[in-house]
Design a protein around this motif. Structure first.
Motif, short mmCIF file in Angstrom:
data_model
loop_
_atom_site.label_atom_id
_atom_site.label_comp_id
_atom_site.label_asym_id
_atom_site.label_seq_id
_atom_site.Cartn_x
_atom_site.Cartn_y
_atom_site.Cartn_z
N CYS A 38 0.83 -1.20 0.00
CA CYS A 38 0.00 0.00 0.00
C CYS A 38 0.87 1.25 0.00
O CYS A 38 1.73 1.43 0.87
CB CYS A 38 -0.92 0.00 1.22
N PHE A 39 0.64 2.14 -0.95
CA PHE A 39 1.55 3.28 -1.09
C PHE A 39 1.35 4.37 -0.04
O PHE A 39 2.17 5.26 0.08
CB PHE A 39 1.54 3.86 -2.49
N TRP A 40 0.30 4.29 0.76
CA TRP A 40 0.13 5.29 1.81
C TRP A 40 1.29 5.23 2.81
O TRP A 40 1.93 6.23 3.10
CB TRP A 40 -1.19 5.08 2.54
N GLY A 41 1.52 4.06 3.36
CA GLY A 41 2.60 3.90 4.32
C GLY A 41 3.97 3.98 3.68
O GLY A 41 4.92 4.50 4.27
N ALA A 42 4.07 3.46 2.45
CA ALA A 42 5.36 3.49 1.75
C ALA A 42 5.83 4.92 1.54
O ALA A 42 7.02 5.22 1.70
CB ALA A 42 5.23 2.76 0.41
N GLU A 43 4.91 5.82 1.21
CA GLU A 43 5.32 7.20 0.98
C GLU A 43 5.86 7.83 2.26
O GLU A 43 6.88 8.54 2.24
CB GLU A 43 4.16 8.04 0.43
N ARG A 44 5.23 7.55 3.39
CA ARG A 44 5.69 8.14 4.65
C ARG A 44 7.09 7.65 5.02
O ARG A 44 7.88 8.39 5.60
CB ARG A 44 4.71 7.84 5.78
N VAL A 45 7.40 6.39 4.69
CA VAL A 45 8.74 5.87 4.94
C VAL A 45 9.79 6.80 4.33
O VAL A 45 10.83 7.08 4.95
CB VAL A 45 8.89 4.45 4.37
N PHE A 46 9.51 7.30 3.13
CA PHE A 46 10.51 8.08 2.41
C PHE A 46 10.43 9.58 2.67
O PHE A 46 11.46 10.26 2.64
CB PHE A 46 10.45 7.76 0.92
N TRP A 47 9.24 10.15 2.90
CA TRP A 47 9.23 11.59 3.16
C TRP A 47 9.86 11.91 4.52
O TRP A 47 10.26 13.05 4.76
CB TRP A 47 7.85 12.19 2.98
N THR A 48 9.99 10.91 5.39
CA THR A 48 10.65 11.11 6.68
C THR A 48 12.14 10.80 6.62
O THR A 48 12.82 10.81 7.66
CB THR A 48 10.00 10.23 7.76
N THR A 49 12.67 10.52 5.44
CA THR A 49 14.07 10.18 5.27
C THR A 49 14.88 11.40 4.86
O THR A 49 14.54 12.08 3.89
CB THR A 49 14.21 9.07 4.19
N ASP A 50 15.94 11.69 5.59
CA ASP A 50 16.80 12.81 5.26
C ASP A 50 17.40 12.65 3.86
O ASP A 50 17.82 11.55 3.48
CB ASP A 50 17.94 12.93 6.27
N GLY A 51 17.45 13.74 3.12
CA GLY A 51 17.99 13.70 1.77
C GLY A 51 16.94 13.53 0.69
O GLY A 51 17.24 13.67 -0.49
N VAL A 52 15.70 13.26 1.09
CA VAL A 52 14.59 13.13 0.13
C VAL A 52 13.96 14.51 -0.06
O VAL A 52 13.58 15.17 0.92
CB VAL A 52 13.55 12.11 0.62
N ASN A 79 -4.37 12.07 7.14
CA ASN A 79 -5.14 11.14 7.97
C ASN A 79 -4.18 10.39 8.89
O ASN A 79 -3.84 9.22 8.64
CB ASN A 79 -5.90 10.14 7.10
N PRO A 80 -3.70 11.05 9.96
CA PRO A 80 -2.64 10.46 10.80
C PRO A 80 -2.99 9.10 11.38
O PRO A 80 -2.09 8.28 11.63
CB PRO A 80 -2.45 11.50 11.91
N GLY A 81 -4.26 8.83 11.57
CA GLY A 81 -4.66 7.53 12.11
C GLY A 81 -5.06 6.54 11.04
O GLY A 81 -5.62 5.48 11.35
N GLY A 82 -4.76 6.86 9.79
CA GLY A 82 -5.18 6.01 8.67
C GLY A 82 -4.40 4.71 8.59
O GLY A 82 -3.38 4.52 9.25
N TYR A 83 -4.89 3.85 7.72
CA TYR A 83 -4.30 2.53 7.55
C TYR A 83 -2.88 2.62 7.01
O TYR A 83 -2.61 3.36 6.06
CB TYR A 83 -5.16 1.71 6.58
N CYS A 84 -1.97 1.84 7.60
CA CYS A 84 -0.60 1.73 7.10
C CYS A 84 -0.22 0.26 7.12
O CYS A 84 -0.10 -0.34 8.20
CB CYS A 84 0.37 2.54 7.96
N GLY A 85 -0.07 -0.34 5.95
CA GLY A 85 0.22 -1.76 5.86
C GLY A 85 1.70 -2.09 5.85
O GLY A 85 2.08 -3.23 5.59
N ILE A 86 2.56 -1.11 6.11
CA ILE A 86 4.00 -1.32 6.02
C ILE A 86 4.49 -2.16 7.21
O ILE A 86 4.16 -1.90 8.36
CB ILE A 86 4.75 0.02 6.00
N GLY A 87 5.28 -3.19 6.89
CA GLY A 87 5.88 -4.02 7.92
C GLY A 87 6.95 -4.90 7.31
O GLY A 87 6.68 -5.60 6.33
N GLY A 88 8.15 -4.86 7.84
CA GLY A 88 9.25 -5.61 7.26
C GLY A 88 9.42 -6.98 7.85
O GLY A 88 8.60 -7.46 8.64
N THR A 89 10.50 -7.63 7.47
CA THR A 89 10.80 -8.98 7.94
C THR A 89 11.54 -8.97 9.26
O THR A 89 11.67 -10.02 9.90
CB THR A 89 11.67 -9.72 6.91
#
Length: 222
Positions: free
Chosen positions: A55-69, A198-208
């Protein structure tokens, strides 16, 4: 039903929906968090990376919070239907996967470090699924913008597979393909920076939980 036919395989160009010559919706001009332009042309010296990781909702947040992006935007890539809508992508009839486009400054963060972020933030062994989200639009993907990106992505996949295997996990299913052959179509405005709106919205991001052995020196700590 057609949807059932393509839930577990990507349709061929002949099977895919025909789409349209122009998008049906406008895309916002500015990133709601970073304040930067969502679509190019981008400032000189910046580079683009495209990642599909569920799901790209959570994926986008992973990167907008990354320095250098510099900016991020979500969209559809890897399919055959021009200018698809979200509903069409979810039907499985376009062949696209949900993708986050990452525009970054290579003087501040390396492509290798972004790949580390990508591998560790999702499970790349799940095929046409990510967590509870199922369908071809949730497949793992890297769409590269240069031969150097392609070589780095392939090397990182090999390196990560070794540690996944040693941890008892399965084979990586991530597709690594050139972005030049797979146009990126921005998603509808309400999808852009969805979890900021939507800060409380669905985020399906989860790694191994398995660390990727690349880009360690450049990987930003949270």
């Amino acid at each position: 039903m057609l949807f059932g036919r393509f839930k577990n395989r990507v349709p061929s160009p002949d099977e895919a929906l025909k789409g349209r010559p122009e998008p049906e919706y406008p895309v916002p001009e500015r990133h709601t968090v970073l304040g930067t332009a969502l679509q190019g042309p981008y400032p000189e010296g910046l580079e683009i990376a495209d990642f599909g990781m569920g799901c790209f909702w959570g994926a986008e947040r992973v990167f907008w919070t990354t320095d250098g992006v510099w900016t991020t935007l979500v969209g559809y890539q890897g399919g055959s239907t021009p200018n698809p809508t979200y509903e069409e992508v979810c039907s499985g009839l376009t062949g696209h996967t949900e993708v986050v486009r990452v525009v970054f400054d290579p003087s501040e963060i390396s492509y290798e470090a972004l790949l580390k972020r990508f591998w560790e933030a999702h499970d790349p062994t799940q095929g046409f699924r990510q967590g509870n989200d199922t369908g071809t639009q949730y497949r793992s993907a890297v769409y590269t913008h240069s031969p150097a990106q392609a070589a780095t992505a392939e090397a990182s996949r090999t390196a990560y597979q070794q540690v996944l295997t040693s941890s008892g996990l399965g084979e990586i299913t991530t597709e690594i393909l050139p972005a030049t052959d797979r146009p990126f179509y921005p998603a509808e405005g309400y999808h852009q920076q969805y979890l900021d709106k939507n800060p409380g919205g669905y985020c399906g991001i989860g790694g191994t939980g398995v660390s990727c052995p690349i880009g360690v020196a450049d990987f930003p700590e949270e």
